[in-house]
Structure formats: C-alpha cells, structure tokens
Design a protein around this motif. Structure first.
Motif, short mmCIF file in Angstrom:
data_model
loop_
_atom_site.label_atom_id
_atom_site.label_comp_id
_atom_site.label_asym_id
_atom_site.label_seq_id
_atom_site.Cartn_x
_atom_site.Cartn_y
_atom_site.Cartn_z
N VAL A 299 0.85 -1.18 0.00
CA VAL A 299 0.00 0.00 0.00
C VAL A 299 0.89 1.24 0.00
N GLN A 300 0.47 2.28 -0.72
CA GLN A 300 1.22 3.52 -0.75
C GLN A 300 0.26 4.70 -0.70
N ALA A 301 0.68 5.77 0.00
CA ALA A 301 -0.15 6.96 0.14
C ALA A 301 0.17 7.96 -0.97
N PHE A 302 -0.89 8.64 -1.48
CA PHE A 302 -0.72 9.66 -2.51
C PHE A 302 -1.59 10.86 -2.16
N HIS A 303 -1.15 12.04 -2.61
CA HIS A 303 -2.00 13.22 -2.58
C HIS A 303 -2.77 13.31 -3.88
N THR A 304 -3.99 13.79 -3.81
CA THR A 304 -4.69 14.13 -5.06
C THR A 304 -4.20 15.51 -5.52
N ARG A 305 -4.18 15.72 -6.82
CA ARG A 305 -3.62 16.96 -7.36
C ARG A 305 -4.46 18.17 -6.99
#
Length: 659
Positions: A299-305
């Motif tokens: 699992v990896q965390a991302f920001h939405t643009r």
C-alpha cells in the motif's frame, strides 16, 4: 374486485399528495413516480394490476443478454438471500428493463410468490407495475425502499420492497437488486437496515463485475484508510500501462468528478473520458505501477492533485503473459499437475506437494472420496515425472474378480493352470516396468494378495504363476482409496506393513463441494467434452449457476456425467438449466432459465400429480404434441418431458388404444 377501505384511502392519499407535493427527499421521489404513473403511463391506482410475466422464450432472451452479470452476481444474490430469508424476504435480480432474471425465495410460498409477481420472469417496470422499488429505482437510478402505501397500485400496498441499482463500469444501468416481503412492520423505518444491506450487496456485485471485465488491465484501488484499502477497495480505476484511465466503478467516477475530471453523465452515448491517473494523483505512472513492491503491506499513500487529499492505494496487476518468442520461466513439465486445479487452497497445497514428490523414488497414497479424481491425479503425477515416456498401468482392485487378480497382476507361465494361454501372459506389474503402477481402491484388495504385493514392493521383482525365477521390475506405485486404511489395519483387513510401504507420502483430494474452484472444473471438463464430441456448444449462465449451487455428492465423476448428459440431450448450440439432469436442479425453488412451467414441473410435490399432469397436458395440447416445442417452453430437455409423460400416464392421441 371489490375496493377495500384501505385501498380507497390509498387512492385518496395519492391524489392529495399530488396536489401538495413534497419538495425534497424520498417522499418527493415517491410522489414524482406517482405523477409519472398518472400523467405518463395512464395508470389507475384503484384498478388491480396483477402480476405480469414474460413468456419463457422472452425470459431466456433477457437472461442471455444478462449472462455475464448473472455469472458474477450469483454468489452475491445467494449470500444476500441467506441473510434475509429467515426474515421472510425473497430476492430478485432484474435486468435494466425490470424483468426478473434471477429469483430466490422460500419453496413453501411458491404460489404466493407467483400471485404477487415476486417470481422469476415477472415484469416490474414502472410503466406496468406503477411505483415500486425496482421500476422506480430504474427511473431514478438510486436505491430506495417502497414500503406498503408507497406503491402506486393498491394491489401492492401489503408489500415492502427495497432495491438498489447495479451499474456497469461506464455508468450504464446493468441491473437492479431487490428484496421484498409480504409482511413487515407498519413503519418505513423498519426497512432502514434492509436498504443498507441491499446497497452493500449491489456494490459488491458491481465491483466484482468490474474486476472481472477489466482483469486484463492494471486496477488502482483507493481508500481514505490504509487499513481497509485492500478490503474495501472503495474506488476502482482501470488503467493502461501508460496510466490512461479506461473505466471506473461508481465511487471511482464520483471521485474523478469531485477532483475536476468530468466524465459523461449516466445515460450519455459518449465513451469514457480518457484521463490519465496522473490527472488525479500527484504521482508519476511508474510510481503507481511500483506499489506492489513499495512496502510490506503493498500500500502507498498519494496526494490528489486538486484538493491535496490523502488517499491510500494498492494495485491489482493483470496476469503476466510471456511475449511471443519469450521463454516460459516455469517448469513446463508441471503442466499436467497444474491443470488439475485453479485457485482452491487445499488443491494448491496438494499439488505443491505432488510437484516436489513427482520424481522421488517413493510410493504415494492418494486419498479422497469416490469420484474426486484420484486416477487423474495419479496420471498427472506420472505425466509430470521422468517416467512419462514409460507405461502407466491402472488396476481397479475392487472391480477385478478375486479369482483373476493374482494372474492379472503377476502373470503366468504357459500351462500353469487349466484355461491358461498357451504362451502364458505378462502380468500388469511387469507391463508397468519403468513406469507407474496405479492401484485404485487398494483398500479392497484381498488379504492373501496383499502379502504377494508387499513382496513385490520390497524386492522390486515379480514371480509369475508357474515360474521358477522372479522378474526384476522398476516401478513406482501410486495407490488410491476412499476408505480409511488405518481403520482397516486395526480391524485386520489390511496389512499394516503394506500400508506403510504404500504410504511413502500421501496426497488428499478434497470433495468437490468444498472446492473453491468449481467454476474452473466445470469449464475445463465441459471444454474437454466439447472437444471430444467435435462440438462448440455453449454453457449458458443459468446452467452454470445451477451447477455451482449443486452439492455434488458424486464429486467430479458426477459432474462429468452431468455435463455429458447435457451435451447429449440439449438442442441447439447452448445448454440451459433445463438440459441438466433433474437432480442438479432438484429442490431449487427457481433458478435462471426456468419458466413458471418448468418450476412447477420440477418442484410440485408427488402428492399433487393433478397439477403436474394438467400443466404438462395443456402444454402438449397447445403445441399439438410437439415434444421439442413443449421442452422449449418449459425449459426442460426432451428426455425429461418423455419421462414425465410416462410417469404421469400421459399418452399422445395417436398412441392411445382404439375404443
């Protein structure tokens, strides 16, 4: 029909509400439907609207068009029914036009189901049935409960119905999932949990359909919680290798719109807008493709643009297929073993052990119920081993006459006994020299022959009857049994030393009813039979659902026989549920592909033969005794029609004796 007080009050309520409509909420949704019923469909709430069913042939057309969904939805529909059946609900799955293509309900309420329209093949479109959970859900494209007097027709005010839509990956309505009951508390709030349960199951079906349809693409799964992203998979986005988005589930489409990536509205004919995953997540495509290798929990965390929200992502990768000319990395000799199962955990464990043992110089004991495929396992072991070019000799110890077992196994010299061949005979054990000797049902071998077999296994040599010198043999023995050999050892009917000599390692085959890969086995065996017959018959989704639901007491052997029967008796180029042996559908109240006639014929109690006889006789008269036409109408095979005619004493006019 006499209008009751409650029905008159219901009509007055509708007219009053339309004069003073509610501004918002579910009440407004119901009232909008009432208005459509009067203004658009010309329906009258006081006029009875009895259940309407499509003909059997039309039902099959609807099921054909929903075939891909039916195969995916089966497990969800049955799981939902197990949850709500104790509370008196039935479950309907309708297509986008409101025709019930799948139904589950209590067998003892069959006539009530048919009378009210809560049954297979019923038409719940709003234009016919008026305001109802299914029809109004189709029009409003949202989940709702239609409780008692919410229904437009006074004929339905005793029902409570809750429905939720199922959408395809582009937002088009695929189906409606509905649960309904005849009796429920007066207050609509009693159905709050029912609404949540149906919405949850509809989402499960929708997402399962999405994952199957886009199984050849990368699928990004997003959630606001790291702990639940691999379980909830709330947002599903299917993408190409370069990150181009090709589809999204309902929640995923809402997420894209929320972040300023407009998509075609539901019902529009335009294709899915090809955004890139980079337009949603502040990341490069390579980083997203590397998610499975990024951390231990994948699992990896991302920001939405756009909104800089944190979303946790996991990635479902498509199966890796070698390109043309690229060597296959796996050991191709394992193919015979790998073909025995798909993703059943017990079978995968068994096959992993079998792969490790295939070239070891030890004997193997295969254990399992009758019909679980023990001989096929033995042959796969042989074909995957270095002995594959040598003979595979199979002996059924239970089927061979006791008087012949010794001569068949060990062979004999010329003139050894009366009736012997003049040139003698090479025994089966010698014939297996260099290869594999498969002893099926070893637990039924006579005790006196167990001693001689033990000597063969210990000394690797055979002494034919009448011979003075033994013959050296190089063989591996795979034995199989459905019996408990340890128990037979304790009772003295099986030699303990032979048991340990045979049981160098054991492989246990699970019964078919416990296997998670029944669908794979059905498809594999069906394909093999099709190839043997040189045919290209198709197995329709309703038949597949019945096969998956059947407990298979005879295991894989019974499955093989059932498919063989269906192929032999079906008409045309597809097998429907009515082509299956009766026992495969016995006890199922209704199932995809069954018309009302078929279900009555299949489930009416033997204590009520007049109903069956009258139903079948009328169908025969209607079709001028054309058996094929009757079989098509009732969804049964021709042999089944003939059997029913014989059992019920129905004789064609041209075969009746002259008076």
């Amino acid at each position: 029909m006499t209008t009751t007080l409650s029905q008159r009050q219901h009509v007055e309520t509708i007219l009053s509400a339309l004069a003073n409509p509610a501004p918002t909420g579910e009440e407004a949704l119901i009232e909008r439907s009432w208005k459509r019923c009067i203004d658009r469909y010309g329906l009258d709430p006081s006029r009875p609207s009895p259940a309407r069913y499509v003909p059997g042939s039309t039902l099959r057309e609807h099921q054909d068009q929903a075939d891909a969904l039916l195969q995916v939805a089966r497990a969800g529909v049955e799981q939902l029914y197990r949850q709500v059946a104790p509370l008196g609900y039935v479950v309907l799955l309708t297509d986008a036009r409101g025709i019930a293509v799948q139904f589950l309900g209590a067998k003892n309420n069959q006539r009530e189901h048919q009378r009210t329209g809560l049954y297979l093949g019923s038409d719940w479109s709003e234009s016919h049935a008026g305001t109802c959970a299914v029809g109004t859900c189709i029009h409003e494209r949202t989940a709702l409960t239609c409780h008692h007097s919410d229904h437009f027709s006074a004929h339905h005010i005793q029902l409570t119905c809750t429905a939720a839509p199922v959408f395809d990956p582009h937002g088009q309505l695929l189906a409606v999932l509905d649960i309904s009951a005849y009796r429920s508390p007066t207050g609509k709030e009693s159905q709050t949990f029912a609404l949540q349960l149906v919405k949850y199951t509809a989402k499960m079906i929708e997402d399962a359909y999405f994952l199957q349809r886009y199984g050849d693409r990368h699928i990004v799964c997003l959630d606001r919680s790291r702990e639940f992203v691999q379980i909830n998979r709330r947002y599903l986005l299917a993408m190409e290798e370069d990150g181009t988005l090709v589809a999204a589930n309902t929640a995923g489409r809402k997420l894209l719109r929320h972040h300023g990536l407009p998509l075609p509205e539901a019902g529009e004919a335009r294709p899915f807008q090809a955004w890139n995953v980079r337009d949603l997540l502040d990341s490069e495509v390579e980083e997203i493709l590397a998610i499975p290798h990024h951390s231990d929990d994948r699992v990896q965390a991302f920001h939405t643009r756009r909104h800089r929200e944190i979303h946790f992502a996991t990635l479902i990768e498509p199966p890796r297929r070698p390109s043309v000319g690229q060597p296959v990395s796996r050991d191709s000799s394992l193919a015979p073993l790998e073909a025995l199962a798909d993703d059943d955990p017990s079978m995968r464990d068994t096959l992993t052990r079998a792969a490790r043992l295939r070239n070891e110089p030890i004997n193997i004991l295969v254990v399992g119920e009758t019909g679980t495929g023990k001989e096929r396992m033995a042959r796969a072991l042989h074909d995957a081993s270095r002995r594959r070019d040598k003979p595979f000799v199979a002996i059924n110890c239970a089927a061979m006459p006791e008087s012949l077992i010794e001569s068949e196994l060990f062979g004999y010299e010329p003139g050894s006994f009366t009736g012997a061949r003049s040139k003698g005979m090479k025994g089966l054990i010698v014939q297996a020299d260099g290869g594999t000797l498969f002893l099926d049902e070893i637990g039924d071998m006579p005790l006196q022959l167990q001693t001689r077999l033990l000597r063969v296994l210990a000394e690797q040599e055979v002494l034919p009857i009448g011979a003075s010198r033994p013959i050296k043999v190089d063989l591996r023995v795979v034995a199989a049994t459905h019996r408990d050999l340890r128990e037979r050892v304790q009772t003295g009917s099986f030699r303990e030393d032979l048991f340990y000599r045979l049981n160098g390692a054991s492989l246990r085959l699970p019964p078919l009813r416990e296997r998670a890969d029944k669908g794979y086995l059905i498809r594999r065996i069906f394909a093999e039979l099709n190839e043997q017959r040189g045919s290209r018959v198709r197995l329709r989704g309703d038949a597949m659902s019945a096969l998956l639901a059947y407990p298979w007491p005879g295991n894989i052997r019974e499955l093989h026989n059932a498919l063989h029967f269906a192929l032999a008796t079906c008409e045309g180029d597809e097998i429907v549920v009515g082509d299956l042996p009766e026992e495969c559908v016995h006890g199922r109240l209704a199932h995809p592909g069954a018309s009302q006639g078929m279900t009555l014929l299949a489930t009416t109690s033997p204590s009520e033969p007049p109903i069956q006889q009258d139903l079948l006789y009328r169908a025969l008269c209607r079709h001028h005794w054309n058996i094929s036409a009757v079989a098509r109408e009732l969804g049964l095979s021709r042999p089944t029609i003939y059997r029913r005619m014989k059992r019920l004493g129905i004789v064609p006019p041209n075969q009746q004796p002259a008076s």
